[in-house]
Design an enzyme around this catalytic site. Structure first.
Site, mmCIF file in Angstrom:
data_model
loop_
_atom_site.group_PDB
_atom_site.id
_atom_site.type_symbol
_atom_site.label_atom_id
_atom_site.label_comp_id
_atom_site.label_asym_id
_atom_site.label_seq_id
_atom_site.Cartn_x
_atom_site.Cartn_y
_atom_site.Cartn_z
ATOM 1 N N CYS D 34 -16.499 28.452 -51.455
ATOM 2 C CA CYS D 34 -15.275 29.070 -51.959
ATOM 3 C C CYS D 34 -15.579 30.092 -53.035
ATOM 4 C CB CYS D 34 -14.270 28.063 -52.493
ATOM 5 S SG CYS D 34 -14.781 26.407 -52.529
ATOM 6 N N CYS D 103 -9.533 28.374 -61.246
ATOM 7 C CA CYS D 103 -10.773 28.529 -62.004
ATOM 8 C C CYS D 103 -10.711 27.712 -63.284
ATOM 9 C CB CYS D 103 -11.001 29.988 -62.370
ATOM 10 S SG CYS D 103 -11.130 31.037 -60.940
HETATM 11 S S1 FES Z 1 -11.637 27.333 -54.831
HETATM 12 FE FE1 FES Z 1 -12.533 25.491 -54.404
HETATM 13 S S2 FES Z 1 -14.010 25.484 -55.974
HETATM 14 FE FE2 FES Z 1 -13.279 27.486 -56.052
#
Ligand code: FES
Ligand SMILES: Cc1ncc(COP(=O)(O)O)c(C=O)c1O
Ligand SMILES: Cc1ncc(COP(=O)(O)O)c(C=O)c1O
Ligand code: FES
Lengths: 387, 143, 387, 143
Positions: D34, D103
């Site tokens: 991701c 985040c």
């Molecule tokens: S979106 Fe899953 S860890 Fe960054």
């Protein structure tokens, strides 16, 4: 040729100086793609969102209910086809509109008819007004959408929008209004007037052509007309026309700021013009004289044909129209004038004069001076005119 | 859509507008419903059209084609006048926008109608000479 | 901050001076509605048709095969949805496209899938190129449309369009190409290359945003996306955005005039940039190095993430992108890079630098000077990078 | 989407970047698929986090939230550090764009992961103290 008078502001308007100045930096300086993260991208993104706030404010909407489009036609198509397709999933395949909508609405409805939708075209009567009780009577279990224009583009009649909004709300039917001719000219508040979707176009209020906006009340489902990138919160793809969007917002802000003063001044000019032209024998005003846009004059003069009238006026420096701009080139008489019950031969002789805040009393004097002899001359050439 | 200078000239200053009270033939074509009517008056001297006048209700092109058509037949022999086609009228006007072609057809027909009337008044069957004059159904417009 | 280098020309381009100058008169002087008969209307109509001729000429098309749109996304939606709906009347409900089309194409295809169409997504392989033989193998009796982009917007690979055109012609299948990234940059001739429909967007070649065009070969049926007035010969409603249309035509003429000189100069700069950046360890070029747009550089640097790279470059005055502009804001790695087989973690570290004729060798020097230390710094902060 | 000045400051000049070779606890969260991985190193003195460092692979917000989170817990008691929410990190950064909220969640989790590791190394079950640390499934992205 003495004077030059542009009096076809319902067809389009010149872009104001302030609007042009607001647009220019976005062509050569803040040209970044507003979806981009870097400096010139961010420099385009902020004004874009500011423009959205301004447009929202002028309509009494929230910024996240505003989506930018390429103009009125796109907005009308998006609203009508989108809502219809969404509602048809629940078996709702009936649409209510009026007989004298703009072709962007009528042809969208016809496209849906070809797909199996059923459309009721409400009568607009002699005065060019939809009757709320007739609308209410037309609503059915399977009505997906009511779409009634805010103000007519030819005869300028202002529809009973708050009443229609209330009826639609009561029956739980989605209400779209094509407000292309009304925005910036009359007071609109989508919340108070129970409007669910509204389309507008910038070039009708001194903004640029090819840009518009649509208000979609939050919560209303209206699938995309233009799929693609994530612009406009995923609901209208395409790199944003930042310059034009900013221009539109400046134009709209200006129009709304002066809305009352302009309306008062224009309707006085309009009435003087109408009264002056009514002195011409066998002439008539089309559409309600009170419930009409401040700058709209629409009249018929028996025995003459509209195009030759407007060409004659053009030779004298006066720009006006017969029917609406987007159907010129067609030989059929205006569907709007037929809808208010005029016979074909009279409908052919219509003249639309639409004033903006840039027009002056001198313009009215000039039209009143030039027009009657032209009509006299054309009538003298007409086999339909026997005194 | 834009008109040629010639069209605008004939629209702004139409030739031969008016009536001929003692005309030898009068023809009217078109339909008020479609927004065009042309009425033509002719005066005949021997086999020559010595005078022609028109009255037109219609668009700029209708007026200009009426004017041009009268110019083209004035002083001509009847048989030559009958040879006038809408194409010739259009060409003489430096062309017409496509949607306005029917106006030139109307002008051609108006002449034929006036000539027909002239023969009829003289007790001559115009059909073998002038031919059928199609009505409004010849144009695309729904009446 | 030393220098300012705009190198995201695939996202959008600045409008050139000549283009802006060509546009301005249409806002305040020739502002008439081009459908209007009077002077200011005619003054807008002529340049509109001249612009159509110019655009047609640049594509090898006839003027009456060109329709103006609000940009690439509208054109893609119109072509794909229009042809699909038309062909479905004959029972043809299969579409062939590629895995790495622009979202305007992919999301249009997905919308059609929801309506019951079947879509084949061709592989684009490691080099980012569709293989004509695989396309031919995918064509079926019920194939309604092939839509393959001319050049990819992220990795710049140029597809074998003439071969695809020939195959589609042979099988009698309509061929649409999204040429938004290609027009004005590579030679296109719709007749020679057997292209039936082509969409383009002005802001990719120094024209304004929010305007584009579509070429539809005469005889091809493609029902309207936007119904309404009689503009664009009844096929695309809406008052014409004359200023932008004229601007687009001037920009396109300019681009096509200099196409060879620009291509030669840019591809030299591109190759120097790529070669310079390949010296960075564990870096790679994405997409075929030869069959690519003259100005396109797309690379991955292992161990770092794209957004932090582009923000760092922005702090040094360099505007570039990671992925495409219209998907920024999305957390998913580029579907284009996944389509050419990159693993997710590497796809996240991509950088796209796209040059235009306004870039200079000094810009390349500057990027080559600034970029390596940024990568070094980000790698030093990365838990994925262990030397 | 635009970052606040605070975010840009922490992105451009991140605090506490690096490793602690003799860390008392190390936690890593996120997933390269991701596009975000945060690894945090802590040094514990008594019940106080005496030092903290991070390494992050990720977007500007990931780097900025890592930096801010380390600032906020450095020198704090473990129990206070565990109370740090992603909201507090966001607020300290003057906000984050909606798509970047995850985040800050990652930063919160990275701290918890490091503390968990610290307890594990000491032979203490971290679960009752730190709680469950949700994996990538807590974010919207499809891995
Ligand atoms: S979106 Fe899953 S860890 Fe960054
Ligand atoms: C390949 C491609 N197709 C379509 C588009 C959409 O064009 P527009 O943003 O003008 O709608 C773009 C760029 O944005 C593109 O690069
Ligand atoms: C009532 C009305 N609706 C829709 C439109 C279409 O707007 P646009 O030309 O911006 O597409 C117009 C004017 O052209 C209009 O007057
Ligand atoms: S007579 Fe004018 S169109 Fe029929």
């Amino acid at each position: 040729m003495g004077r030059f008078v542009y009096a076809d502001n319902a067809a389009t308007t010149p872009v104001s100086k302030a609007v042009l100045e607001a647009m220019e930096p976005f062509y050569t300086q803040y040209y970044g793609n507003p979806s981009s993260l870097y400096s010139v991208g961010r420099a385009a993104k902020k004004p874009l969102e500011l423009a959205r706030e301004k447009v929202a404010q002028c309509l009494g909407a929230k910024p996240n209910e505003i989506y930018f489009t390429s103009g009125g036609s796109e907005g009308d198509n998006w609203a009508i086809k989108g809502v219809a397709h969404e509602q048809s999933k629940k078996g709702k395949k009936h649409i209510i509109t009026s007989k004298f909508e703009h072709h962007a609405v009528l042809h969208s409805c016809e496209a849906l008819e070809r797909e199996g939708f059923e459309v009721t075209y409400l009568d607009v009567h002699e005065n060019g007004l939809v009757r709320p009780e007739e609308l209410e009577a037309a609503i059915r279990e399977d009505t997906a959408l009511v779409t009634i224009m805010y103000a007519n583009n030819e005869i300028g009649t202002i529809q009973p929008i708050p009443e229609i909004g209330a009826i639609c709300k009561k029956h739980g039917v989605i209400f779209h209004t094509d407000a292309v001719q009304a925005v910036g000219h009359v007071h609109i508040n989508v919340k108070e007037q129970n409007i669910d979707i509204l389309s507008l176009s910038a070039h009708k209020f001194h903004g640029p052509k090819g840009i518009g906006a649509i208000y979609i009340r939050s919560g209303i489902r209206c699938p995309n007309l233009i799929d693609g990138g994530a612009q406009e919160r995923g609901r209208r793809a395409g790199t944003e026309n930042v310059a034009s969007i900013v221009g539109m917002s400046v134009a709209l802000e200006e129009a709304c700021k002066n809305i009352d003063a302009n309306a008062q001044r224009l309707s006085k000019m309009r009435d003087r013009l109408i009264d002056g032209l009514l002195k011409i024998e066998r002439s008539r005003v089309n559409g309600d004289r009170v419930k009409r846009l401040p700058g709209n004059v629409n009249m018929c003069f028996e025995g003459i044909e509209g195009e030759s009238l407007l060409l004659s006026l053009d030779l004298q420096g006066i720009c006006v129209s017969s029917g609406s701009a987007c159907t010129s080139g067609s030989l059929d008489p205006s569907h709007v004038l037929l809808a208010i019950g005029l016979p074909h031969e009279i409908a052919h002789g219509s003249l639309r004069i639409t004033l903006s805040d840039q027009n002056t009393e001198e313009d009215i004097d000039y039209i009143l001076e030039v027009l009657p002899p032209i009509i006299e001359r054309l009538r003298s050439m007409s086999p339909l005119w026997e005194e | 859509m834009a008109y040629s200078e010639k069209v605008m000239d004939h629209f702004a200053n139409p030739r031969n507008v008016g009536e001929i009270p003692d005309a030898d033939g009068v023809g009217e074509v078109g339909n008020p419903k479609c927004g065009d009517i042309m009425r033509m008056y002719i005066k005949v001297n021997g086999d020559v059209i010595s005078d022609v006048k028109f009255k037109t209700f219609g668009c700029g092109a209708a007026i200009a084609t009426s004017s041009m058509a009268t110019e083209l037949i004035k002083g001509k022999k009847i048989e030559d006048a009958l040879k006038l086609t809408n194409k010739a009228v259009m060409e003489a006007l430096d062309g017409l926008p496509p949607v306005k072609v029917h106006c030139s057809v109307l002008a051609e027909q108006a002449i034929k109608a006036a000539v027909s009337d002239y023969y009829k008044r003289k007790g001559i069957d115009p059909l073998p000479i002038v031919g059928e004059i199609p009505g409004c159904e010849s144009c695309a417009c729904e009446v």
